[in-house]
Motif scaffolding. Sequence first.
Motif, short mmCIF file in Angstrom:
data_model
loop_
_atom_site.label_atom_id
_atom_site.label_comp_id
_atom_site.label_asym_id
_atom_site.label_seq_id
_atom_site.Cartn_x
_atom_site.Cartn_y
_atom_site.Cartn_z
N PHE A 16 38.51 56.38 92.39
CA PHE A 16 39.35 55.98 93.52
C PHE A 16 40.23 54.77 93.22
O PHE A 16 41.05 54.39 94.06
CB PHE A 16 38.47 55.67 94.74
N ILE A 17 40.07 54.17 92.05
CA ILE A 17 40.84 52.97 91.73
C ILE A 17 42.25 53.36 91.28
O ILE A 17 42.42 54.15 90.35
CB ILE A 17 40.14 52.13 90.66
N HIS A 18 43.24 52.79 91.95
CA HIS A 18 44.64 53.13 91.67
C HIS A 18 45.26 52.14 90.68
O HIS A 18 44.80 51.01 90.57
CB HIS A 18 45.44 53.15 92.98
N PRO A 19 46.30 52.57 89.98
CA PRO A 19 46.94 51.69 88.99
C PRO A 19 47.65 50.52 89.67
O PRO A 19 48.02 50.60 90.85
CB PRO A 19 47.94 52.62 88.30
N PRO A 20 47.85 49.42 88.93
CA PRO A 20 48.46 48.21 89.51
C PRO A 20 49.80 48.46 90.19
O PRO A 20 50.10 47.85 91.21
CB PRO A 20 48.62 47.29 88.29
N GLN A 21 50.61 49.38 89.65
CA GLN A 21 51.93 49.61 90.25
C GLN A 21 51.83 50.19 91.66
O GLN A 21 52.70 49.97 92.50
CB GLN A 21 52.81 50.51 89.37
N THR A 22 50.76 50.95 91.93
CA THR A 22 50.54 51.48 93.27
C THR A 22 50.03 50.41 94.21
O THR A 22 50.30 50.42 95.41
CB THR A 22 49.53 52.65 93.24
N LEU A 23 49.27 49.47 93.67
CA LEU A 23 48.59 48.46 94.48
C LEU A 23 49.40 47.18 94.66
O LEU A 23 48.96 46.27 95.36
CB LEU A 23 47.24 48.10 93.83
#
Length: 366
Positions: free
Chosen positions: A41-48
């Motif tokens: 469920f962990i999203h990449p930094p660019q999404t966050l």
Amino acid sequence: MAAITITSGYDRAKAVKEFDESKIGVKGLSDSGIKTIPQIFIHPPQTLSDLKSSSNKTTSIPLIDLSNVASPNHRPNIINQIKQAAKTWGFFQIINHSINLSVLDSTIKAIEFFHNQPHETKSKYYKREEGRGVMYASNNDLYRTTAASWHDSLQAWMAPETPKAEELPEICRKEMIEWDLNCVGVAEVVYELLSEGLGLESGKLKELSFAESRVLVGHCYPYCPQPDLTMGITPHTDPGAITLLLQNQVPGLQVEHGGEWVDVNPVHGGIIVNIGDFLQIISNGEYKSVQHRVLANSHEKSRISIVMFLNLSKWRQDGYHGPLPELVSSEKPANYRDFTQQEFIDNFYSKGIDTKSFIDKVKIQT
């Protein structure tokens, strides 16, 4: 933001399969009291990087009152409001739409009751058959996306093939059937207003069968212990014609407008309408589908939203569709090419949800 750690030797495909086969969903994970979310469920930094709304708290999607929609004196103004909202926001919220408040509230409660059942009870509906019937699952694009999002969904195709009553979960069966009927009535009014906003006959979009293919999706966004590491639903546009959305009082929905993410604050009694990619194409770009997303839920109470996706049921005799001929001229040439139903379906099911990928495929380059 909490630190993102990636475990060495992590096998994402295996982890996704194990989560899916557990049939526990994110509601089950949340109810178990976990303090950290699984790595899938962990999203990449660019999404966050921009998990916030705009600083302008007074900005929101247009709120349109339909109470005088049948009045010759008021209807032109309502048509203009709908037209401007569809052109500039791609989203608007309607009130006084003729559906009783008690129906809205009971629909939300029924979907919430379904998701609040023990996962052993819900699991008999857990499967992955997206294009038909009734399906309960976590993330319909779980195997097609690079990062799962924090929501579960109950999905039912209501038309053109109506499900047998016994296929729908008993705990929300009556409300789902009633909501579908009510949505058809609201959609027909909205389509009339959108048609007239394009300068077409009021019945044009209904005549084209844009209310005859419907899928009802009851989303649950339970409490997430690490909402800064994941999404409720990632930024995307809807593929169909229009979407009707009913939500409880837990916030989280955001719409992109003017380069910023704007909170869509719940209005009790309101129904949100947004333009899909298909309507952008057939309106020849007059109406716009717009990116929206849902933040992971940091509230103790689950966010519940009931989404009705409406799309074309009957294609042209040649099997194609595209911008309406009435909206194409030498002054306003077609912005998009014609496409087949199979192209449209294949594009949706070949990847995770995304933004305007199909529009990009059929856009005529100038």
